[in-house]
Design a protein around this motif. Structure first.
Motif, PDB file in Angstrom:
ATOM      1  N   MET A   1       0.846  -1.180   0.000  1.00  0.00           N
ATOM      2  CA  MET A   1       0.000   0.000   0.000  1.00  0.00           C
ATOM      3  C   MET A   1       0.885   1.235   0.000  1.00  0.00           C
ATOM      4  SD  MET A   1      -3.167  -0.624   2.599  1.00  0.00           S
ATOM      5  CE  MET A   1      -3.025  -2.192   3.416  1.00  0.00           C
ATOM      6  N   THR A   4      -0.746   4.764   3.279  1.00  0.00           N
ATOM      7  CA  THR A   4      -1.413   4.040   4.356  1.00  0.00           C
ATOM      8  C   THR A   4      -1.487   4.838   5.642  1.00  0.00           C
ATOM      9  OG1 THR A   4       0.621   2.976   5.108  1.00  0.00           O
ATOM     10  CG2 THR A   4      -0.688   1.787   3.481  1.00  0.00           C
ATOM     11  N   PHE A  25     -13.926  -5.505   4.746  1.00  0.00           N
ATOM     12  CA  PHE A  25     -13.063  -4.616   3.965  1.00  0.00           C
ATOM     13  C   PHE A  25     -12.063  -5.361   3.082  1.00  0.00           C
ATOM     14  CE2 PHE A  25     -14.483  -2.229   7.712  1.00  0.00           C
ATOM     15  CZ  PHE A  25     -15.172  -1.219   7.059  1.00  0.00           C
ATOM     16  N   ASP A  27     -12.192  -5.970  -0.044  1.00  0.00           N
ATOM     17  CA  ASP A  27     -11.977  -5.278  -1.314  1.00  0.00           C
ATOM     18  C   ASP A  27     -11.186  -3.986  -1.157  1.00  0.00           C
ATOM     19  OD1 ASP A  27     -13.369  -7.308  -2.604  1.00  0.00           O
ATOM     20  OD2 ASP A  27     -15.277  -6.239  -2.510  1.00  0.00           O
ATOM     21  N   ALA A  28     -11.053  -3.501   0.071  1.00  0.00           N
ATOM     22  CA  ALA A  28     -10.281  -2.278   0.320  1.00  0.00           C
ATOM     23  C   ALA A  28      -8.810  -2.586   0.567  1.00  0.00           C
ATOM     24  CB  ALA A  28     -10.861  -1.518   1.512  1.00  0.00           C
ATOM     25  N   GLY A  29      -8.465  -3.867   0.624  1.00  0.00           N
ATOM     26  CA  GLY A  29      -7.064  -4.263   0.764  1.00  0.00           C
ATOM     27  C   GLY A  29      -6.440  -3.939   2.106  1.00  0.00           C
ATOM     28  N   PHE A  64      -4.516   0.745   6.393  1.00  0.00           N
ATOM     29  CA  PHE A  64      -5.523   0.961   5.365  1.00  0.00           C
ATOM     30  C   PHE A  64      -5.163   2.144   4.486  1.00  0.00           C
ATOM     31  CE2 PHE A  64      -6.647   3.702   8.848  1.00  0.00           C
ATOM     32  CZ  PHE A  64      -7.247   4.824   8.294  1.00  0.00           C
ATOM     33  N   ASP A  65      -5.721   2.141   3.290  1.00  0.00           N
ATOM     34  CA  ASP A  65      -5.555   3.236   2.342  1.00  0.00           C
ATOM     35  C   ASP A  65      -6.785   4.128   2.468  1.00  0.00           C
ATOM     36  OD1 ASP A  65      -5.513   4.949   0.135  1.00  0.00           O
ATOM     37  OD2 ASP A  65      -4.801   3.396  -1.245  1.00  0.00           O
ATOM     38  N   GLU A  67      -7.897   6.364   0.726  1.00  0.00           N
ATOM     39  CA  GLU A  67      -8.590   6.601  -0.539  1.00  0.00           C
ATOM     40  C   GLU A  67      -9.543   5.454  -0.864  1.00  0.00           C
ATOM     41  OE1 GLU A  67      -5.833   7.636  -3.640  1.00  0.00           O
ATOM     42  OE2 GLU A  67      -4.927   9.223  -2.412  1.00  0.00           O
ATOM     43  N   LYS A  68      -9.363   4.312  -0.196  1.00  0.00           N
ATOM     44  CA  LYS A  68     -10.234   3.152  -0.425  1.00  0.00           C
ATOM     45  C   LYS A  68     -11.263   2.985   0.682  1.00  0.00           C
ATOM     46  CE  LYS A  68      -6.908   0.563  -3.148  1.00  0.00           C
ATOM     47  NZ  LYS A  68      -6.119  -0.669  -3.228  1.00  0.00           N
ATOM     48  N   VAL A  69     -10.904   3.338   1.898  1.00  0.00           N
ATOM     49  CA  VAL A  69     -11.835   3.267   3.030  1.00  0.00           C
ATOM     50  C   VAL A  69     -11.433   4.358   4.024  1.00  0.00           C
ATOM     51  CG1 VAL A  69     -10.472   1.491   4.241  1.00  0.00           C
ATOM     52  CG2 VAL A  69     -12.890   1.782   4.778  1.00  0.00           C
ATOM     53  N   SER A  70     -12.422   5.089   4.489  1.00  0.00           N
ATOM     54  CA  SER A  70     -12.123   6.192   5.405  1.00  0.00           C
ATOM     55  C   SER A  70     -11.981   5.695   6.840  1.00  0.00           C
ATOM     56  CB  SER A  70     -13.233   7.247   5.344  1.00  0.00           C
ATOM     57  OG  SER A  70     -14.418   6.753   5.954  1.00  0.00           O
TER      58      SER A  70
END
Length: 176
Positions: A1, A4, A25, A27-29, A64-65, A67-70
Motif C-alpha cells: 500500500m 497508508t 473490507f 476489497d479495500a485491501g 488501510f488506504d 482513498e479506499k476506506v475512510s
C-alpha cells in the motif's frame, strides 16, 4: 500500500474482531495484525494479558488506504460489530483485556472517533434495541506501543474456522 494510515481498535476477543474487519473490507485491501496495547507491561504474552494484570487490551491494528476506506467508516464498523456499552466485557469474555477502546494515531483520528462516537450514542438513544443500554463505555485514547500477538493468533479464525468466536461480534445495523 502506498498511502497508508493505521487504525487500532479493541472490541473484545481479537480473533473475531480481525475476522469481521477482514470480511467487510476485503476489497479495500486492509492489512491486519492482532496484538496487545494500552497497558503497562513491555512485550506481554497472551497468558499475561489474559491474567488481567498487564492492563493491555486485546486489539487489532489495521493498515488501510484512506482513498479506499475512510477512518470514519472503520470507526463506524467497529461500533456496529461489538457491544460498546459494557466496561470490561464482550459476551462471555470478561476482563480489562476485553474492553472497548479506540486508540487514535493523530488528532484528526481523535476528532473523527469522537464525532462517530457521538453519532452512535445518539443512535443508541433512538434505537433501544441496538445495545442492552445506551451508555457508550468505549475509551478514546492516544495509541501507545502495539505488541504483536504470538503468530498462532494471527488470522486465527481463518486457520481454525470452527474456533471460538464471541457472540457479540455481529453487525447491528446497516450503514446509512
Amino acid at each position: 500500500m502506498s498511502n497508508t494510515e493505521t487504525a487500532t481498535f479493541a472490541a473484545g476477543c481479537f480473533w473475531g474482531v480481525e475476522k469481521i474487519f477482514k470480511k467487510e473490507f476485503k476489497d479495500a485491501g486492509i492489512e491486519t495484525r492482532v496484538g496487545y496495547t494500552g497497558g503497562d507491561m513491555p512485550t506481554p504474552t497472551y497468558r499475561q494479558v489474559c491474567s488481567g494484570t498487564t492492563q493491555h487490551a486485546e486489539a487489532i491494528q489495521i493498515k488501510f488506504d484512506p482513498e479506499k476506506v475512510s477512518y470514519a467508516t472503520l470507526v463506524e464498523h467497529f461500533y456496529k460489530t461489538h457491544d460498546p456499552t459494557t466496561k470490561y466485557r464482550q459476551g462471555n469474555d470478561i476482563g480489562s483485556q476485553y474492553r472497548s477502546a479506540i486508540f487514535y494515531h493523530s488528532q484528526e483520528q481523535k476528532q473523527i472517533a469522537e464525532q462517530v462516537t457521538q453519532q452512535v450514542r445518539e443512535r443508541a438513544l433512538r434505537d433501544k434495541n441496538l445495545y442492552d443500554n445506551s451508555n457508550i463505555e468505549t475509551e478514546i485514547v492516544a495509541a501507545s506501543v502495539f505488541y504483536d500477538a504470538e503468530d498462532y493468533h494471527q488470522d486465527y479464525l481463518a486457520k481454525n474456522p470452527n474456533g471460538y468466536e464471541c457472540a457479540t461480534h455481529f453487525a447491528r445495523w446497516c450503514s446509512d
